[in-house]
Design a protein around this motif. Structure first.
Motif, short mmCIF file in Angstrom:
data_model
loop_
_atom_site.label_atom_id
_atom_site.label_comp_id
_atom_site.label_asym_id
_atom_site.label_seq_id
_atom_site.Cartn_x
_atom_site.Cartn_y
_atom_site.Cartn_z
N GLY A 109 0.99 -1.34 0.06
CA GLY A 109 0.09 -0.08 -0.05
C GLY A 109 0.75 1.35 -0.17
N GLU A 110 2.01 1.11 0.67
CA GLU A 110 2.91 2.56 0.77
C GLU A 110 3.30 2.39 -0.52
N ILE A 111 3.83 1.62 -1.25
CA ILE A 111 4.52 1.55 -2.59
C ILE A 111 3.74 2.39 -3.46
N LEU A 112 2.34 1.87 -3.33
CA LEU A 112 1.21 2.52 -4.31
C LEU A 112 1.07 4.08 -4.06
N ARG A 113 1.26 4.33 -2.69
CA ARG A 113 0.95 5.72 -2.28
C ARG A 113 2.29 6.66 -2.61
N LEU A 114 3.44 6.06 -2.60
CA LEU A 114 4.75 7.01 -2.92
C LEU A 114 4.87 7.03 -4.39
N ALA A 115 4.55 6.06 -5.23
CA ALA A 115 4.86 6.04 -6.61
C ALA A 115 3.54 5.49 -7.25
N ARG A 116 3.50 5.79 -8.63
CA ARG A 116 2.65 5.20 -9.75
C ARG A 116 3.22 4.15 -10.35
N LEU A 117 2.72 3.19 -10.60
CA LEU A 117 3.18 2.06 -11.14
C LEU A 117 3.22 2.16 -12.91
N ALA A 118 3.80 2.02 -13.49
CA ALA A 118 4.22 1.88 -14.92
C ALA A 118 4.34 0.30 -15.13
N VAL A 119 3.35 -0.25 -15.57
CA VAL A 119 3.37 -1.76 -15.98
C VAL A 119 3.65 -1.94 -17.39
N VAL A 120 5.05 -2.69 -17.66
CA VAL A 120 5.16 -2.74 -19.07
C VAL A 120 4.53 -4.32 -19.35
N ASN A 121 3.79 -4.18 -20.47
CA ASN A 121 3.09 -5.48 -21.02
C ASN A 121 3.81 -5.94 -22.38
N ARG A 122 4.30 -7.18 -22.37
CA ARG A 122 4.85 -7.54 -23.69
C ARG A 122 3.91 -8.11 -24.65
N ASP A 132 -6.01 3.61 -10.28
CA ASP A 132 -5.91 4.79 -11.03
C ASP A 132 -4.49 5.27 -10.85
N ARG A 133 -3.59 4.58 -10.34
CA ARG A 133 -2.20 4.91 -10.13
C ARG A 133 -1.30 3.91 -11.10
N VAL A 134 -2.00 2.96 -11.69
CA VAL A 134 -1.45 1.93 -12.57
C VAL A 134 -1.48 2.29 -14.07
N HIS A 135 -0.49 2.36 -14.52
CA HIS A 135 -0.34 2.85 -16.25
C HIS A 135 0.12 1.70 -16.68
N VAL A 136 -0.49 1.25 -17.84
CA VAL A 136 -0.01 0.08 -18.58
C VAL A 136 0.47 0.59 -19.92
N ALA A 140 -7.85 -3.72 -3.05
CA ALA A 140 -7.52 -4.18 -1.60
C ALA A 140 -6.50 -3.51 -0.77
N LEU A 141 -5.31 -3.20 -1.56
CA LEU A 141 -4.26 -2.73 -0.95
C LEU A 141 -4.34 -0.95 -0.63
N GLN A 142 -5.04 -0.47 -1.61
CA GLN A 142 -5.20 1.22 -1.41
C GLN A 142 -6.31 1.41 -2.37
N ALA A 143 -7.28 2.14 -1.64
CA ALA A 143 -8.30 2.75 -2.48
C ALA A 143 -7.78 3.65 -3.63
N GLY A 144 -8.41 3.54 -4.87
CA GLY A 144 -7.97 4.44 -5.97
C GLY A 144 -6.79 3.68 -6.74
N ALA A 145 -6.10 2.80 -6.35
CA ALA A 145 -4.75 2.11 -6.46
C ALA A 145 -4.89 1.84 -8.17
N GLU A 155 -3.86 -7.96 -14.25
CA GLU A 155 -4.84 -7.86 -13.57
C GLU A 155 -4.78 -6.85 -12.39
N ARG A 156 -5.64 -5.78 -12.25
CA ARG A 156 -5.83 -4.71 -11.55
C ARG A 156 -6.34 -4.63 -10.21
N LYS A 157 -7.38 -5.49 -10.24
CA LYS A 157 -8.38 -5.61 -9.13
C LYS A 157 -7.93 -5.95 -7.74
N ALA A 158 -6.81 -6.83 -7.61
CA ALA A 158 -6.31 -7.06 -6.20
C ALA A 158 -5.57 -5.79 -5.67
N LEU A 159 -5.16 -4.94 -6.59
CA LEU A 159 -4.50 -3.67 -5.87
C LEU A 159 -5.48 -2.63 -5.27
#
Length: 198
Positions: free
Chosen positions: A118-131, A151-155, A144-149, A138-142
């Motif tokens: 949760g702290e990782i998602l608070r401190l930084a956005r995630l840039a997820v590289v997809n081959r 929206d902090r994931v960029h694929v 549960a870690l932090q509300a709005g997570a 899958e972003r749903k599990a995020l």
């Protein structure tokens, strides 16, 4: 705000997959620079054999030398082990920085197992590289870690072949060429230092 991408890993050795991922994320997310952060001791891979930190650092330096957008950081290596992403992000956090932590789509499902996800998602956005050809991460599990997570994931879909450091080490050990899989300067360094032969 300075937009900074953070690409951590063992880089044992660095290869074109790392470089393509960093370049594509930088372009798509309009980053000002990308820090390559060779890992000290990954707590999830404590028994993994590997090259010395100075060899991994030098290979990263050689791999990124021709790209002014890329920068080597020893921050993770110079801290006491083990290496935790949340601690690294806290050390890099500043009011004038927007941090983007770059990870592979295959790593995203493992994020809940990391220390302080949760702290990782608070401190930084995630840039997820997809081959190419990989299913969307899958972003749903995020959530549960932090509300709005979500929206902090960029694929970012990246071009290229599936290259792994493990495969490169295997190829070197087996006498199979690694040309065109890693920059020539890294290949020369591996040969000169006789890395991965055992």
């Amino acid at each position: 705000m300075t937009r900074i991408g953070l690409l951590g890993g063992t880089f044992d050795p660095p290869h074109y997959g790392h470089l393509v991922a960093a370049q594509e994320v930088a372009w798509h997310l309009r980053l000002d620079r990308v820090l390559f952060l060779p890992a000290g001791q990954n707590p999830l891979k404590r028994d993994a054999p590997g090259s010395a930190a100075h060899d991994r650092c030098e290979m990263v330096r050689l791999a990124i030398a021709d790209n002014a957008l890329f920068e080597l950081s020893r921050l993770d290596l110079d801290r006491p082990p083990p290496s935790y992403t949340a601690d690294l992000l806290r050390a890099l956090q500043a009011p004038d920085r927007d941090l983007f932590f770059i990870i592979g789509g295959d790593i995203l499902p493992e994020l809940p197992r990391w220390r302080e996800p949760g702290e990782i998602l608070r401190l930084a956005r995630l840039a997820v590289v997809n081959r190419p050809g990989a299913p969307p991460p899958e972003r749903k599990a995020l959530e549960a870690l932090q509300a709005g997570a979500r929206d902090r994931v960029h694929v970012v879909d990246i071009p290229g072949a599936a290259i792994s450091s493990r495969e490169l080490r295997h190829r070197v050990r087996s006498g199979i060429p690694i040309r065109y899989l890693t920059p020539p300067a890294v290949e020369r360094y591996i040969v000169e230092r006789r890395l991965y032969l055992t």
